[in-house]
Structures are given as structure tokens and as C-alpha cells.
Design a protein around this motif. Structure first.
Motif, mmCIF file in Angstrom:
data_model
loop_
_atom_site.group_PDB
_atom_site.id
_atom_site.type_symbol
_atom_site.label_atom_id
_atom_site.label_comp_id
_atom_site.label_asym_id
_atom_site.label_seq_id
_atom_site.Cartn_x
_atom_site.Cartn_y
_atom_site.Cartn_z
ATOM 1 N N GLU A 144 43.025 20.821 53.887
ATOM 2 C CA GLU A 144 42.507 21.309 52.592
ATOM 3 C C GLU A 144 41.937 22.713 52.756
ATOM 4 O O GLU A 144 42.127 23.572 51.895
ATOM 5 N N GLU A 169 44.736 25.199 52.893
ATOM 6 C CA GLU A 169 45.275 25.469 51.554
ATOM 7 C C GLU A 169 44.294 26.316 50.748
ATOM 8 O O GLU A 169 44.681 27.237 50.031
ATOM 9 N N TYR A 170 43.032 25.996 50.929
ATOM 10 C CA TYR A 170 41.983 26.726 50.199
ATOM 11 C C TYR A 170 41.950 28.202 50.625
ATOM 12 O O TYR A 170 41.867 29.100 49.786
ATOM 13 N N ALA A 210 44.393 29.888 51.917
ATOM 14 C CA ALA A 210 45.606 30.548 51.412
ATOM 15 C C ALA A 210 45.429 30.893 49.936
ATOM 16 O O ALA A 210 45.756 32.008 49.493
ATOM 17 N N GLU A 211 44.883 29.951 49.189
ATOM 18 C CA GLU A 211 44.664 30.163 47.752
ATOM 19 C C GLU A 211 43.688 31.330 47.529
ATOM 20 O O GLU A 211 43.923 32.199 46.690
ATOM 21 N N THR A 212 42.634 31.340 48.353
ATOM 22 C CA THR A 212 41.633 32.406 48.205
ATOM 23 C C THR A 212 42.230 33.761 48.561
ATOM 24 O O THR A 212 41.998 34.753 47.866
ATOM 25 N N LEU A 265 45.301 34.670 48.398
ATOM 26 C CA LEU A 265 46.210 35.070 47.319
ATOM 27 C C LEU A 265 45.427 35.615 46.132
ATOM 28 O O LEU A 265 45.778 36.648 45.553
ATOM 29 N N PHE A 266 44.365 34.911 45.831
ATOM 30 C CA PHE A 266 43.507 35.310 44.711
ATOM 31 C C PHE A 266 42.938 36.710 44.946
ATOM 32 O O PHE A 266 42.973 37.572 44.069
ATOM 33 N N SER A 315 42.571 32.802 57.588
ATOM 34 C CA SER A 315 43.737 31.911 57.655
ATOM 35 C C SER A 315 44.192 31.762 59.108
ATOM 36 O O SER A 315 44.600 30.679 59.524
ATOM 37 N N LEU A 362 37.007 28.693 42.893
ATOM 38 C CA LEU A 362 37.119 28.738 44.354
ATOM 39 C C LEU A 362 35.766 28.487 45.012
ATOM 40 O O LEU A 362 35.690 27.860 46.061
ATOM 41 N N LYS A 389 35.158 24.930 44.956
ATOM 42 C CA LYS A 389 35.991 24.246 45.945
ATOM 43 C C LYS A 389 35.377 24.399 47.337
ATOM 44 O O LYS A 389 35.428 23.466 48.149
#
Ligand code: GDP
Length: 774
Positions: A65, A68-69, A71-73, A75-76, A99, A750, A753
Motif C-alpha cells: 500500500e 502504491e501510495y 507512486a500516487e503521491t 504522480l500527483f 519510491s 493523500l 491516506k
């Protein structure tokens, strides 16, 4: 039988293994009891090893998790990269580095297992202990198969075992123990070298639960103990010293663990007093020997190494027979669980103690491995998510601040836009009024000035000094030049009277207009607008008095006429009468509207009442009528005069008349003709010019109006451009406000999360790592 087993089990669990186990009682044990214990161990779903297995799964899930978090951050944040106010380049780099860190931790986590290392002197039975624990003859043992390198047994999911040597990924085939011994013999490896034996998990429950067992060369035969420790011991969760119960603990064994405990803080050490079956042959000394071993071993663990406290230390020493245990487990595996008759006395007790060792060992390794393997990862994970959480919180705050700023800007812009539009509206009506006033004023002034100039036209004409000659050709040239002179004169006189004042008035109004309009623009825009405003020539009114056209119909009359001649008298009388008629008619016929095309006046002279030609016909008719009856009339008149006044008076009158005639005839020079010509011209031009006074003044005022309206229109355009730019800016700001709201919402999500992941890690910590859990 089973009651004895139960008693034995309860003795083990409750009283620990410190005291002498009732060897005699256990000797009578039936095989089925042993089998029961074995099954108990295998069937236990709450195996202590499961703690590690569950913890590993959980922490792996959390890290999945987190990955993924992250990676999401990333990207954001990369999406916001263009907006330096929200996130700097350095921050983006920092976030991308997470990452890599998470991937690294995940990789380590995936490899993490519980590691137990077995040490002891050669032939103490290390390999046999490992085989017994695994329930299979995996490692070669015996006098001839002395381990001369590190052997690591780990589980694989496939069914075919193989081995790999250090520095190579080549899978070497091994089908059984003989082949493995053969393979190891063929490999001339150094004693620090690691050979990994990959054994199917399906064949060993211990391997299924992620335990890795490492066998070592005898510590009595190797000199490179320091190398060993550095290479193979620092990541071990539990150390098992396999001692020989037939002799006492040797210095080599003690030294080795001294070295280990100097590198690791409080290593978990278990001591197996192996070959305890050999003591069965001398039962009278059994308890005494056991007690002696126990005292010395505890002294080593508690007093020398100081790795464990007294009460717990007793649970770290076990008296076992690996050989018997292995044998029994192999029989069980073959389906012969009851055949225990061949073992020396006290087998059941030793067998149970081996099981108890395994249970304690499993508990210890599981808890230790969870702490050593996952505590750091939990802390790192916590640090990572909290740092990322703080980072996105900062982004969220910045986005919110930027949104507030943009909203404030938008409000200000709205207010300015409103103000500008209102001002423009007011200014437009004010300017319209002002332009009207100026235009009326200009019209009045031009009209007055032109009338004044018309009145002074004779001066202008008199100033014309070109030579005059009655010859028609010369006269034509004279007339054209006179037209030009009058036109230029009038123009320059009007300019002298009006232009500078009017231009000043217009320019000052333009300046005022410009200042007021530019005041509606912002400071920057004002500067730009000032540079953009086209430089214009100074304003000048064009009067456009086209005398040549206007007076094209001028027809001079410079024939000599005796002032007392009959024709002149008649003409004078008729002229006066006609002028009276003309004046009265003229008043009635003054056109109310000024012709629209003043610059091309009709060549036809204006017809006021009776046309000019008609009047000349009347006068000619009068003269002709006088001439036709002249002879008769003159004779009658003379006859009458003779009769009434006498001939002397008649002769005198005739003489005077003749003299007057002669005088007038003699003074009818070119100069006189020019004077008459100019007078006629002035009269004619005055008449004509009066007709276009309104038109000209209107035309001039129109020019002023054009000039001022043009300037105002240009300024309006500038203000319009500025307001539409402001409207565009407002729209852009609205879009930016929305963007900032989206960014803030995204960052908040985020951050939440991150908090969720933090709480997951805290729960993990509380479940598996905190002291309360123990
Ligand atoms: P290692 O060199 O420490 O690995 O020792 P091994 O496991 O190879 O054992 C050496 C010898 O000791 C073998 O012949 C084993 O059968 C024997 N052995 C191991 N454990 C026991 C035990 O508990 N009792 C007896 N009697 N012999 C044992």
C-alpha cells in the motif's frame, strides 16, 4: 498410556525443562503417546512461527500500500511540478527518492525470514539436529560426512530440491542425501562459503513457515570464526549450540559465543545437550550429570555471556537425542509410529524435551525475527509516510493559500472591473455633454469670426494689388487671382482669430479626456496605453472657403455710365424699387436649411424673388421705351422748357450737364474701373459668403466634434480592451481558484491516506512489536 503422556507434557509446559525429567517413568511410554505429541506440534494452527508469518504478510501488505501510495503521491506532485509555488524541484526529487527506498525495503521484506544458525564442535550432531527438526535426512551426517562449509536449508514452492553455491545462480540437482554429500564433496569450498539447499516446503512444515536453518563447520576445526560471524551470524535470529552431553562445554564453544555476543546485543542462544541417550547407559549418574551440565551451562549463559536472566535461562538448555528424534520421526513418516522398543531408556522424555526445545525455539525465533526484521521497517515506513504526509500537507496549505490569494485577487479585479465600467459609463455621458458644448461654442465662434471677416472683406479686397486691366482675358486672370487672394486671406484671418484658441481648447479637452480615461486603467496598463496611443498631428481646423467656386458667377459691370444719364437715372430709380422688392422677397425666401454641399455651390446664383436677369430686362425695357419716344419727348420737353424758363437757363443747364459729362468721362480711368470692379466683387462675395456662414461654422464644429469623438473613441477602445482583459483575468483567476481547490483536495486525500497508513503501521507495531504484546 495417554495419561502418562499428558503428565509428561504438562511437566514440560508447566515446570519447564530445568529439572530432571522422569526418565524411568518415561521409559515405559508407548509409541502412540509420542506420535500424539508429534501430531500436536504439526497440527497446531497456533504455531508460534505463525506470528512471524502473519506479521510478514501484514507488513508486506502495508508496504504494498505504501508503494502504491508513494507512486500516487509522486504522480500527483509531478503534476504540480510546473507550479513552483506549490512544490519545488528539490521536493519532487525528494518524493521520487521515497519510491526507491520503499522498493528497497519491500525487496528486503520479501526476502526476510527467520534464521537459525547451528554451531558446535564437529560430530556433536548439528546436522542430525537439523535433520530431526526438519523430519527428514536432508543434511549429510555421520563421521564421514563432516560439514566443511555453511549449509543453509530453505524452503521452495516447487517439488524438486536443488542447491546453489555462493556467487552462482546455477541450480544443481540433488535427489537425496547421498547425492548432496557427493555434490558437497565435489565442491572444494572454503569453510566460510555458503551452500544453499532449496528443499520443497511440502516436505518440511518448518520450511513452510519461512524458517531458514544454517549448519556450520565445526568451530573446533575452523580458524576463521570472525569471518563466519560477520558473514553468517549477524542476521541470525537464534543461535543453537549443539553440545555433546558426554563431555563438558568446551572453551572453543564458549569463545565463539563470546565473539558473537560482542558483535550482537544479547543474541538468542539455545544450548542442546545432545547425545543424551548415551547417558541412559549410566542411569545412576543421570540426574547428577544433568544437574552439573545445567549449572555450568547456565553459568555460561547468565554470568559469562549475560545474554539472558536466570529464570529464562533454564528454558534455553535442553537435554536431547537428535539421533533418536530423527529416527522416530522418520519411522512416523514411514507409518511406523509405535516402534519405540529399540531406543535406550528415557527415550520418551528425551523425545518430549526435543519437542519442547522446538516449541521454545519457535516462540523465540518468531518473536525475535518479527522484532529484528520488522521493527526497523515499521519505523522506516512510519517515517516515510509521515514525511510524505507532512509534504503533502505543506502542498495542501500552499494550495489553499494560493487559492485564498487568487480569490482575493479575483475580488479586487471584480471591484476594479465594476468601478471601471461605472466610471466609463459616467465619463461617456459627461464627455458627450462636453463635446456638445464645445461643438456649439466652436460653431458660434466660427460663425462670429466669419461674419466679422465678411464685414471686413472690402479691406481684404483692397489689399489685392495685382494690376488691373479691363481686357477680358486679363480680367479673367485677375478674377481668379483675386478669388485665391480672398480665399487665402479669409483663411489666414480666420486661423489667426480662431485656430490657436480652438486648437488649444480641443487639445486641453483631449488631454483632460485622456487623463480621465487613462486613470481607469491600472498603472502598468496606463504606461503601456500611453505608448500605444498614436501620436497625432496638432489639431487644426480646415475652413474650406472655396471662393473660386463660390464667386464663379460673378459678372463685373465696368462699362462707362454717366451718372446723370437717362439710363442711369432710370436704373437708379428702378434699382431702388427693385431693391425694396428684392429685400422684401428676400426675407421671405431665405432658405431655412443650409445646403449640405457647401464646397460645390451651384453656379446658379440664388434667386431671390425676381431673378437678376429679369431686373436687367426691366431696366433695359425702361431705357428702350425712353429711347424710342426720345425725339418726340425731347422736342416736347424743350418746347415746354423754352416756354417756361427761357433759353438762357436751358443753355446754362446744358453747359453744366455737358461739363459734368466731360468730367465723368475723363475720370473713368482704369483705377476707377478697378474700384468699381472691387466694389462689385465685395458686394457679390459678401452675399455669397453670408450664405455659407452657417455651413462653414457647422463644418468646423463638425471637425472639432470628429476630433474629440475620435479621441474619445480611441480611449474607449483602450478602456474596453482593458476591461475585456480584466474579464479574461477574472476567468483565469476563477480557473486557478478551482485548480487550487482541486490540488488542495487531492493533497488532503493523500494526507489522509498517509495518516491511514501510519495508523496501519501503529496497529502493526501494537500487534507484533510492542512490549504489551509480549
Ligand atoms: P556434526 O558434524 O556436528 O554435523 O555431527 P553429525 O550430525 O554429522 O553427527 C555425527 C555423528 O554423531 C553421527 O554418526 C550421528 O549419528 C551421531 N549422532 C548425532 N546425534 C546423536 C545422538 O543424539 N546420539 C548418538 N548416540 N549419536 C548421535
Amino acid at each position: 498410556m495417554s495419561s502418562v503422556l499428558n503428565r509428561s507434557v504438562s511437566t514440560m509446559n508447566g515446570g519447564g525443562v530445568g529439572g530432571p525429567v522422569g526418565g524411568g517413568a518415561a521409559l515405559g511410554l508407548h509409541g502412540s503417546g509420542v506420535i500424539g505429541a508429534r501430531h500436536l506440534r504439526e497440527a497446531s494452527t497456533s504455531s508460534p512461527l505463525q506470528i512471524f508469518v502473519r506479521a510478514k504478510k501484514k507488513i508486506n501488505d502495508i508496504y504494498q500500500e505504501i508503494e502504491e501510495y508513494v507512486a500516487e503521491t509522486s504522480l500527483f506532485l509531478q503534476g504540480l511540478h510546473s507550479d513552483r509555488r506549490l512544490v519545488g524541484e528539490k521536493e519532487v526529487e525528494e518524493f521520487s527518492a521515497y519510491s526507491c527506498r520503499v522498493a528497497g525495503i519491500k525487496e528486503v521484506l520479501a526476502r526476510d525470514h527467520m534464521k537459525v544458525a547451528f554451531f558446535g564442535r564437529t560430530s556433536n550432531g548439528k546436522s542430525t539436529v537439523i535433520n530431526a527438526m526438519l523430519g527428514d535426512k536432508i543434511l549429510p551426517s555421520g563421521i564421514g560426512h563432516t560439514t566443511n562449509c555453511f549449509l543453509q536449508v530453505e524452503g521452495i514452492d516447487s517439488n524438486e530440491p536443488y542447491l546453489t553455491t555462493e556467487g552462482s545462480t546455477e541450480k544443481q540437482n540433488i535427489r537425496g542425501i547421498g547425492q548432496l554429500a557427493h555434490a558437497l564433496c565435489n565442491n572444494r569450498l572454503g569453510d566460510s562459503t555458503l551452500v544453499r539447499i532449496h528443499w520443497p516446503k511440502t516436505r518440511c512444515p518448518l520450511l513452510r513457515d519461512d524458517v531458514v536453518l544454517v549448519d556450520s563447520p565445526g568451530i573446533d576445526v575452523s580458524e576463521s570464526l570472525d569471518d563466519w560471524i560477520d558473514k553468517h551470524c549477524l542476521d541470525a535470529d537464534v543461535f543453537v549450540l549443539v553440545a555433546n552431553s558426554e563431555s563438558t562445554l568446551m572453551n572453543t564453544e564458549k569463545n565463539f559465543f563470546h565473539k558473537v555476543s560482542s558483535r550482537l546485543s544479547k543474541p538468542n542462544i539455545f544450548i542442546l545437550q545432545n547425545r543424551w541417550d548415551m547417558a541412559a547407559s549410566e542411569p545412576e549418574f543421570l540426574n547428577e550429570v544433568r544437574k552439573q551440565h545445567m549449572e555450568r551451562t547456565l553459568g555460561f549463559l547468565v554470568d559469562e555471556l549475560k545474554v539472558v536472566a536466570g529464570p529464562q535461562a533454564e528454558q534455553r538448555v535442553f537435554f536431547v537425542s537428535a539421533k533418536e528424534t530423527l529416527h522416530q520421526r522418520l519411522s512416523e513418516a514411514k507409518g511406523q509410529p509405535n516402534n519405540t522398543s529399540g531406543y535406550p531408556e528415557g527415550f520418551a522424555s528425551r523425545y518430549m524435551e526435543f519437542g519442547e526445545f522446538e516449541r521454545r525455539f519457535e516462540e523465540c525465533i518468531s518473536k525475535t525475527a518479527v522484532v529484528t526484521k520488522f521493527q526497523q521497517h515499521t519505523q522506516r515506513g512510519n517515517t516515510i509516510v509521515s514525511e510524505i504526509g507532512q509534504g503533502v500537507s505543506r502542498v495542501m496549505e500552499r494550495a489553499w493559500e494560493a487559492r485564498e490569494e487568487k480569490m482575493k485577487e479575483r475580488e479586487q479585479l471584480w471591484a476594479r472591473l465594476d468601478h471601471t465600467e461605472q466610471e466609463l459609463h459616467e465619463l461617456t455621458s459627461q464627455m458627450k455633454e462636453k463635446i456638445c458644448t464645445i461643438v456649439e461654442d466652436v460653431e458660434r465662434r466660427v460663425s462670429n469670426a466669419l461674419n466679422e471677416e465678411i464685414r471686413r472683406l472690402s479691406v481684404l479686397v483692397d489689399e489685392f494689388a495685382e494690376p488691373f486691366h479691363p481686357d477680358p482675358l486679363v480680367l479673367n486672370v485677375f478674377k481668379r487671382t483675386l478669388h485665391a487672394h480672398v480665399e487665402a486671406g479669409l483663411g489666414s484671418n480666420l486661423r489667426a482669430r480662431l485656430s490657436s484658441a480652438l486648437a488649444l481648447n480641443v487639445e486641453s479637452n483631449q488631454a483632460e479626456m485622456t487623463n480621465r480615461m487613462l486613470a481607469l486603467l491600472g498603472k502598468e496598463k496606463r504606461e503601456i496605453a500611453t505608448t500605444l496611443l498614436p501620436r497625432r498631428e496638432p489639431f487644426e481646423i480646415l475652413y474650406r472657403l472655396n471662393c473660386e467656386n463660390l464667386c464663379a458667377d460673378f459678372q463685373e459691370d465696368i462699362e462707362f455710365r454717366f451718372s446723370l444719364g437717362l439710363v442711369s437715372l432710370v436704373q437708379r430709380v428702378l434699382g431702388r424699387a427693385s431693391s425694396r422688392i428684392t429685400n422684401s422677397r428676400h426675407k421671405e425666401n431665405i432658405p431655412r436649411s443650409v445646403p449640405l454641399t457647401p464646397l460645390t455651390p451651384s453656379n446658379e446664383p440664388p434667386q431671390f424673388g425676381i431673378p437678376q436677369d429679369d431686373w436687367s430686362i426691366i431696366s433695359r425695357f425702361a431705357v428702350a421705351s425712353v429711347g424710342s419716344q426720345g425725339t418726340m419727348g425731347l422736342a416736347l420737353a424743350l418746347g415746354l422748357m423754352f416756354k417756361t424758363v427761357g433759353w438762357r437757363l436751358i443753355v446754362l443747364t446744358g453747359g453744366v450737364y455737358g461739363c459734368l459729362y466731360a468730367y465723368e468721362r475723363l475720370t473713368w480711368t482704369n483705377k476707377a474701373r478697378e474700384r468699381v470692379f472691387k466694389k462689385q466683387y465685395v458686394d457679390h462675395a459678401t452675399r455669397k459668403l453670408r450664405l455659407i456662414v452657417d455651413l462653414t461654422s457647422h463644418n468646423c464644429s463638425h471637425q472639432v466634434q470628429q476630433e474629440l469623438s475620435g479621441t474619445f473613441a480611441r480611449l474607449c477602445r483602450l478602456v474596453d480592451e482593458s476591461t475585456s482583459e480584466m474579464q479574461r483575468d477574472v476567468r483565469n483567476l476563477e480557473r486557478e481558484v478551482q485548480q487550487m481547490e482541486d490540488v488542495s483536495a487531492g493533497a488532503k486525500k493523500l494526507r489522509n491516506k498517509a495518516q491511514y497508513l501510519g495508523s496501519e503501521l501503529t496497529t502493526f507495531y501494537q500487534t507484533y512489536l510492542s512490549q504489551d504484546h509480549d
